[in-house]
Structures are given as structure tokens and as C-alpha cells.
Design a protein around this motif. Structure first.
Motif, PDB file in Angstrom:
ATOM      1  N   LYS A 100       0.886  -1.233   0.005  1.00 18.42           N
ATOM      2  CA  LYS A 100       0.101  -0.250  -0.064  1.00 18.42           C
ATOM      3  C   LYS A 100       0.825   1.272  -0.072  1.00 18.42           C
ATOM      4  CE  LYS A 100      -4.209  -1.661   0.053  1.00 18.42           C
ATOM      5  NZ  LYS A 100      -4.924  -1.564  -1.005  1.00 18.42           N
ATOM      6  N   ALA A 101       1.919   1.198   0.781  1.00 18.54           N
ATOM      7  CA  ALA A 101       2.941   2.399   0.763  1.00 18.54           C
ATOM      8  C   ALA A 101       3.551   2.563  -0.611  1.00 18.54           C
ATOM      9  CB  ALA A 101       3.986   2.102   1.852  1.00 18.54           C
ATOM     10  N   ILE A 102       3.949   1.362  -1.445  1.00 15.33           N
ATOM     11  CA  ILE A 102       4.329   1.792  -2.646  1.00 15.33           C
ATOM     12  C   ILE A 102       3.505   2.241  -3.575  1.00 15.33           C
ATOM     13  CG2 ILE A 102       5.322   0.103  -4.596  1.00 15.33           C
ATOM     14  CD1 ILE A 102       6.751  -1.360  -2.508  1.00 15.33           C
ATOM     15  N   GLU A 103       1.930   1.605  -3.374  1.00 16.42           N
ATOM     16  CA  GLU A 103       1.129   2.152  -4.325  1.00 16.42           C
ATOM     17  C   GLU A 103       0.760   3.403  -4.299  1.00 16.42           C
ATOM     18  OE1 GLU A 103      -3.641   1.076  -4.939  1.00 16.42           O
ATOM     19  OE2 GLU A 103      -2.689  -0.094  -3.670  1.00 16.42           O
ATOM     20  N   TRP A 104       0.914   3.982  -2.665  1.00 14.17           N
ATOM     21  CA  TRP A 104       0.577   5.180  -2.480  1.00 14.17           C
ATOM     22  C   TRP A 104       1.591   6.411  -3.344  1.00 14.17           C
ATOM     23  CZ3 TRP A 104       3.905   8.392   0.649  1.00 14.17           C
ATOM     24  CH2 TRP A 104       3.258   9.654   1.124  1.00 14.17           C
ATOM     25  N   MET A 105       2.918   5.990  -3.230  1.00 20.35           N
ATOM     26  CA  MET A 105       3.980   6.613  -4.008  1.00 20.35           C
ATOM     27  C   MET A 105       3.595   6.593  -5.446  1.00 20.35           C
ATOM     28  SD  MET A 105       7.212   6.049  -1.547  1.00 20.35           S
ATOM     29  CE  MET A 105       7.328   4.264  -1.659  1.00 20.35           C
ATOM     30  N   GLU A 106       3.484   5.448  -5.989  1.00 23.73           N
ATOM     31  CA  GLU A 106       3.328   5.230  -7.404  1.00 23.73           C
ATOM     32  C   GLU A 106       1.762   6.040  -7.882  1.00 23.73           C
ATOM     33  OE1 GLU A 106       4.736   0.657  -8.030  1.00 23.73           O
ATOM     34  OE2 GLU A 106       2.514   1.158  -7.601  1.00 23.73           O
ATOM     35  N   GLU A 107       0.873   6.274  -7.053  1.00 19.15           N
ATOM     36  CA  GLU A 107      -0.094   7.180  -7.499  1.00 19.15           C
ATOM     37  C   GLU A 107       0.338   8.629  -7.395  1.00 19.15           C
ATOM     38  OE1 GLU A 107      -3.203   6.431  -8.313  1.00 19.15           O
ATOM     39  OE2 GLU A 107      -3.495   4.351  -7.669  1.00 19.15           O
ATOM     40  N   LEU A 108       1.040   8.950  -6.516  1.00 21.29           N
ATOM     41  CA  LEU A 108       1.643  10.212  -6.572  1.00 21.29           C
ATOM     42  C   LEU A 108       2.502  10.675  -7.828  1.00 21.29           C
ATOM     43  CD1 LEU A 108       2.731  10.647  -2.839  1.00 21.29           C
ATOM     44  CD2 LEU A 108       0.926  12.094  -3.999  1.00 21.29           C
ATOM     45  N   GLY A 109       3.431   9.612  -8.215  1.00 27.94           N
ATOM     46  CA  GLY A 109       4.222  10.012  -9.385  1.00 27.94           C
ATOM     47  C   GLY A 109       3.392   9.978 -10.699  1.00 27.94           C
ATOM     48  N   LYS A 110       2.204   9.268 -10.806  1.00 24.80           N
ATOM     49  CA  LYS A 110       1.308   9.473 -11.831  1.00 24.80           C
ATOM     50  C   LYS A 110       0.470  10.638 -11.937  1.00 24.80           C
ATOM     51  CE  LYS A 110      -2.369   6.830 -11.983  1.00 24.80           C
ATOM     52  NZ  LYS A 110      -3.393   5.380 -11.987  1.00 24.80           N
ATOM     53  N   LEU A 111       0.351  11.281 -10.749  1.00 19.71           N
ATOM     54  CA  LEU A 111      -0.417  12.343 -10.610  1.00 19.71           C
ATOM     55  C   LEU A 111       0.559  13.686 -11.101  1.00 19.71           C
ATOM     56  CD1 LEU A 111      -2.434  12.775  -7.136  1.00 19.71           C
ATOM     57  CD2 LEU A 111      -3.398  12.852  -9.402  1.00 19.71           C
ATOM     58  N   VAL A 112       1.867  13.344 -10.726  1.00 15.94           N
ATOM     59  CA  VAL A 112       2.829  14.491 -11.313  1.00 15.94           C
ATOM     60  C   VAL A 112       2.935  14.526 -12.643  1.00 15.94           C
ATOM     61  CG1 VAL A 112       5.182  14.891 -11.166  1.00 15.94           C
ATOM     62  CG2 VAL A 112       4.125  14.546  -9.026  1.00 15.94           C
ATOM     63  N   PHE A 113       2.961  13.169 -13.155  1.00 18.41           N
ATOM     64  CA  PHE A 113       3.191  13.304 -14.783  1.00 18.41           C
ATOM     65  C   PHE A 113       2.053  13.831 -15.490  1.00 18.41           C
ATOM     66  CE2 PHE A 113       2.853  10.781 -18.793  1.00 18.41           C
ATOM     67  CZ  PHE A 113       4.059  11.443 -19.470  1.00 18.41           C
ATOM     68  N   GLU A 114       0.814  13.564 -14.887  1.00 18.20           N
ATOM     69  CA  GLU A 114      -0.236  14.014 -15.412  1.00 18.20           C
ATOM     70  C   GLU A 114      -0.317  15.676 -15.440  1.00 18.20           C
ATOM     71  OE1 GLU A 114      -3.634  12.198 -13.231  1.00 18.20           O
ATOM     72  OE2 GLU A 114      -3.487  10.360 -14.226  1.00 18.20           O
ATOM     73  N   PHE A 115       0.109  16.059 -14.294  1.00 14.29           N
ATOM     74  CA  PHE A 115       0.066  17.417 -14.354  1.00 14.29           C
ATOM     75  C   PHE A 115       1.137  18.105 -15.260  1.00 14.29           C
ATOM     76  CE2 PHE A 115       2.523  21.250 -12.369  1.00 14.29           C
ATOM     77  CZ  PHE A 115       2.016  22.032 -12.200  1.00 14.29           C
TER      78      PHE A 115
END
Length: 264
Positions: A243-258
């Protein structure tokens, strides 16, 4: 992008599994934050200020990165890295130790660099920095017997990485050398986890992870075309590592979308 909304959604989703802190910056202004000043156990994120210290000293002419340091075959720090395996090699240049400290998060390389510069010297240097109160380097890596804990805040971690990158920008002759181990980072399951630079032209991701029992961190820089975003994602009291890894991956995906929104 509504950063506050996106961060709140992720915080709610992952609250049962981790305690987290975030700081996101585009190089000019803060985009979002959560618990940005809270101190977390630093784990290997503590390697960032050590890295910056050495490159500052080298650029100022105070040390030679090609200087060889003796590393005894015995008593090497275990955990992440390779020096505790490659015991037949007893001399390493400062530059090699710096690269190993970041790219494979080598604990013995880190300890040799702390010892060579002097723990107190690095601590004194940290106090001169604007982010000095957002970090506490108290001990060597893997020295659990000391009872001390190295600590860092999300904002402090990001500000250090930002200063490392800015140092390279100010000194173009060493820019590639400074950024190399971050670009060749072996641990990519955090912030960059959902993305593949090989499949996305113009994307570069530089990051440094940190982990221990119940702790998963990642601090990174995302570059896409002419846009950049720095992000520090720290967490503790991790109940499920996935879950911790998934949380970070989700954040990275948000950054790329931005970034893609900003460049469209």
C-alpha cells in the motif's frame, strides 16, 4: 489540476495503511503539501545532504573526488548496497562512493563518507543551510545500538534534492556527474513506479528512496519537456508495504499527469 483535492483523496484512501507527509514544488512555488514540516525517520534519505556536502566541497576546491579512501575488508555495514559483498576491493575513490551511495543506496559507502568528512563537520555544515532545522543527522547508517534516529521532513528532503540539482545547473561541467546516480537509480518502485522513461519520450525521473521496518520514502524530480516537478513522499507506521508503494506510485502518476497538462 486541483492538487489539494487529489492529495486529500489519496490521504483518505491510504490512511488505514500509512502515516504520510508530502511536499510538491515546481521549482518556483509550492504546489501541495501535507505534514510538510513533520520529522520522519530519515532512513536512506539522509544520504542526500551527505551527497550535497561532498559536491559543494569539491566545487569549492576543498577536496578531490578522485582521492582514494581505504575501506577495510572487515566490519562493513550490511543492508543495501554492494560494498559488503565486494570485500576484495579495499580502495574506492570518493566519486565512486558517492555514486554507490545514491544509485544502490550503499550503507558502507555512506559510512565511509561520513567518517572521512567527520560527522561533526557535516552536522555543522547542515546548520548553515536554510533547511538545516528540517533534518537531523545524528548517527552512522545501521548503527541501531546508538539509540539515535536520523530524521528529516518532507520539505527538508525536497529542498536538499532541489539544491543538489541547482548546484549542477550552476556548474554545467559537473551537472551530468551530479545527476548520474539519480538517473541510474536502482530502486524505482516508488514515485516512478507507474512510468517507464523508455516508453515516454522527453521524460526523465531522478529519485532517491529510503526504507526500513515500517518506513517507505521516495524523493524525486520529474522532468518532462521544459517542465519540472520536485516531490517528497515520506511515510511511517506502514502496515502494508504494498500500500505504501502504491501510494507513492499514485503520486508519481499525478505528477506526470500535471506535467503533461502543463505542456499541452
Amino acid at each position: 489540476m486541483d492538487w489539494d483535492k487529489e492529495i486529500h483523496v489519496l490521504a483518505t484512501k491510504f490512511a488505514p495503511f500509512i502515516e504520510s507527509g508530502i511536499y510538491i514544488h515546481d521549482g518556483t512555488q509550492k504546489l501541495a503539501s501535507r505534514n510538510e514540516e513533520e520529522l520522519f525517520p530519515a532512513t536512506s534519505i539522509i544520504k542526500l545532504p551527505i551527497y550535497l556536502y561532498y559536491y559543494e566541497q569539491a566545487i569549492q576546491g576543498n577536496l578531490d573526488l578522485m582521492h582514494k579512501i581505504k575501506v577495510s575488508k572487515t566490519g562493513r555495514a550490511n543492508g543495501s548496497g554492494v560494498l559488503h559483498i565486494l570485500t576484495s576491493i579495499e580502495e574506492w575513490s570518493i566519486e565512486e562512493l558517492l555514486q554507490l551511495m545514491i544509485a544502490v543506496s550503499d550503507n558502507e559507502a555512506t559510512n565511509r563518507l561520513i567518517y572521512y568528512a567527520g560527522l561533526e563537520s557535516i552536522q555543522t555544515w547542515i546548520k548553515t543551510k536554510k533547511w538545516g532545522k528540517r533534518i537531523a543527522l545524528r548517527r552512522y547508517l545501521m548503527d541501531y545500538e546508538s539509540g539515535l534516529v536520523n530524521e528529516i521532513s518532507p520539505r527538508g528532503a525536497l529542498e536538499i534534492l532541489k539544491e543538489i540539482i541547482e548546484l549542477g545547473n550552476k556548474h554545467p561541467t559537473v551537472k551530468d556527474q551530479i545527476e548520474k546516480p539519480f538517473l541510474l537509480q536502482q530502486f524505482r518502485t516508488g514515485l516512478p513506479g507507474y512510468l517507464d522513461e523508455r516508453a515516454i519520450p522527453n521524460l526523465e525521473m531522478l529519485n532517491k528512496t529510503g526504507e526500513d521496518n515500517g518506513i517507505r520514502h521516495d524523493v524525486g524530480l520529474f522532468r518532462y519537456k521544459d517542465q519540472t516537478v520536485f516531490i517528497a513522499a515520506l511515510n511511517k507506521d506502514v502496515k502494508e508495504e504494498a500500500k505504501a508503494i502504491e501510494w507513492m506510485e499514485e503520486l508519481g502518476k499525478l505528477v506526470f499527469e500535471f506535467l503533461t497538462e502543463e505542456t499541452d
